[in-house]
Design a protein around this motif. Structure first.
Motif, PDB file in Angstrom:
ATOM      1  N   PRO A 217      48.334 -19.792 116.996  1.00  0.00           N
ATOM      2  CA  PRO A 217      49.513 -20.665 117.066  1.00  0.00           C
ATOM      3  C   PRO A 217      49.448 -21.723 115.975  1.00  0.00           C
ATOM      4  CG  PRO A 217      47.949 -21.227 118.785  1.00  0.00           C
ATOM      5  CD  PRO A 217      47.410 -19.991 118.117  1.00  0.00           C
ATOM      6  N   ILE A 218      50.600 -22.054 115.400  1.00  0.00           N
ATOM      7  CA  ILE A 218      50.598 -23.007 114.296  1.00  0.00           C
ATOM      8  C   ILE A 218      50.357 -24.436 114.783  1.00  0.00           C
ATOM      9  CG2 ILE A 218      53.047 -23.639 114.173  1.00  0.00           C
ATOM     10  CD1 ILE A 218      52.720 -22.965 111.076  1.00  0.00           C
ATOM     11  N   THR A 219      50.512 -24.653 116.082  1.00  0.00           N
ATOM     12  CA  THR A 219      50.206 -25.942 116.687  1.00  0.00           C
ATOM     13  C   THR A 219      49.664 -25.689 118.086  1.00  0.00           C
ATOM     14  OG1 THR A 219      51.113 -28.056 117.461  1.00  0.00           O
ATOM     15  CG2 THR A 219      52.611 -26.171 117.443  1.00  0.00           C
ATOM     16  N   ALA A 220      48.792 -26.576 118.538  1.00  0.00           N
ATOM     17  CA  ALA A 220      48.195 -26.430 119.863  1.00  0.00           C
ATOM     18  C   ALA A 220      49.146 -26.869 120.971  1.00  0.00           C
ATOM     19  CB  ALA A 220      46.905 -27.248 119.949  1.00  0.00           C
ATOM     20  N   ASN A 221      50.243 -27.523 120.624  1.00  0.00           N
ATOM     21  CA  ASN A 221      51.175 -27.993 121.631  1.00  0.00           C
ATOM     22  C   ASN A 221      51.817 -26.831 122.367  1.00  0.00           C
ATOM     23  OD1 ASN A 221      54.168 -28.917 122.392  1.00  0.00           O
ATOM     24  ND2 ASN A 221      52.833 -30.706 122.415  1.00  0.00           N
TER      25      ASN A 221
END
Length: 402
Positions: free
Chosen positions: A139-143
């Motif tokens: 994923p490009i962000t952990a959010n």
């Protein structure tokens, strides 16, 4: 997000005329084809490598695949499946993104649906062996909130810059009892060719949540993005932001006062290119009170001010999906029109940096569904990249016409 998802469905029905597939010859597309091959593709994205090799990334059979062509699309290598079968984002403005660096590294990004409410997740991967294999998806962000409508751009030094629309800020707004509109424009950069990305940062909150972004580099180290913003009164008009560097967002500047007041998802994003002399060229769709249809404008001052909007296409033929690219042959612009029987790609060229344009010319057509028309350059020649269900994938050279 359920509400946004329902709005997205309404807008999809409203603007569905633009999203399916296209291919060429033995690669002809099949509507419900479930194989990951090119002939089954629904979205195809091109990129030239530094050695002139054409690379394609496409969606088919629930997978993202990649293949290369050494001869401008006449033949392709055996495809590599970069992913397993996934619930890929099938929205009209969704497609895999691909950039190829000077070392031959290939960076990919795309989005998936995580649930039936159209909450998404942006995933990325990289190949360091010429497209033979790809690293594990990340994923490009952990959010864990929704991300969609990602875009990639490659800087001269090999930095990969990513931007996307992100719904994470709706959570603290809801907890505080505040209304939250749209999504945030988030970004991150990669110094290792798309193998890892820095922590995501917010560039602008409360943007329209459901249109593709236009992304490029205005100068080395300075990304520029065009997006549909939410202005006062719920007006969803386009804006441009130029970053001071890959970590520092700039101010936003309105492209045009179209006055499109809409509480729904247009799914019809803009296009941005920056010429070598620094001129910004933009093309977009609107259905505002001030104007309706496709329009073009340019800016000589890094997007602070723009020329008066110039209408594109024949209104009676439903012009859609504009794309503009500044190149050595001039500035090229394409879009789609439908005359009741066939869909055509119309083209105009400007030799004077957007001051004047050639008359529109049909450069390709199809009698069935088609993907968006895209423009791609190898540094010397500009090509139309177009995927059609009936005729297959087409890479058409834009001739240098007087």
């Amino acid at each position: 997000m359920v509400r946004s998802g329902l709005l997205g469905i309404v807008a999809l029905a409203f603007l569905q005329g633009a999203a399916l597939a296209q291919m060429h010859g033995q690669h002809a597309s099949e509507a419900a084809c479930e194989e990951p091959t090119l002939r089954c593709a629904t979205k195809v994205t091109p990129a030239f490598g530094p050695d002139g090799t054409l690379w394609l990334a496409w969606m088919a059979g629930g997978q993202v695949s990649v293949a290369s062509s050494p001869d401008a699309g006449r033949s392709f290598s055996a495809p590599t499946q970069a992913t397993k079968r996934l619930n890929l984002d099938w929205g009209p403005d969704a497609r895999p993104k691909i950039v190829v660096d000077r070392k031959g590294g290939i960076a990919l990004a795309f989005s998936i649906f995580r649930d039936e409410a159209f909450n998404g997740q942006v995933l990325y991967t990289r190949s360091s062996d010429g497209g033979k294999s790809f690293a594990e998806l990340r994923p490009i962000t952990a959010n864990n909130e929704s991300q969609r409508f990602e875009a990639l751009a490659l800087d001269q030094d090999g930095t990969v810059f990513a931007a996307w629309l992100d719904k994470r800020n709706r959570v603290p707004a809801k907890e505080a009892g505040r209304r939250y509109e749209g999504a945030g424009l988030f970004f991150a950069s990669s110094r290792d060719g798309g193998a890892t990305y820095a922590e995501a940062k917010l560039a602008r909150d409360n943007t329209c949540e459901c249109c593709r972004l236009g992304l490029t580099f205005a100068a080395p180290g300075r990304p520029a993005v065009i997006f549909r913003n939410i202005f006062e009164g719920g007006v969803r008009d386009h804006a441009v932001m130029t970053f001071a560097d890959v970590s520092t967002p700039g101010e936003i500047h309105r492209v045009s006062n179209d006055d499109w007041q809409i509480n729904a998802c247009p799914h019809h994003g803009p296009s941005l290119t920056v010429a070598p002399n620094g001129t910004y060229h933009v093309a977009w769709y609107t259905s505002g009170k001030a104007r309706k249809g496709l329009f073009y404008a340019h800016s000589r001052d890094e997007g602070r001010t723009f020329s008066a909007p110039m209408a594109l296409g024949q209104p009676g033929r439903n012009p859609t999906r504009p794309y503009v690219l500044a190149s050595a042959v001039g500035t090229v612009m394409v879009w789609k029109e439908f005359d009741g029987e066939k869909t055509s790609v119309q083209m105009m060229i400007s030799r004077d940096d957007g001051e004047s344009w050639s008359p529109p010319k049909t450069i390709s057509s199809t009698t069935d569904t088609s993907d968006h028309p895209l423009l791609v350059s190898n540094g010397q020649q500009v090509y139309l990249s177009w995927m059609t269900k009936a005729d297959g994938y087409r890479l058409t050279a834009i001739e240098d016409q007087p």
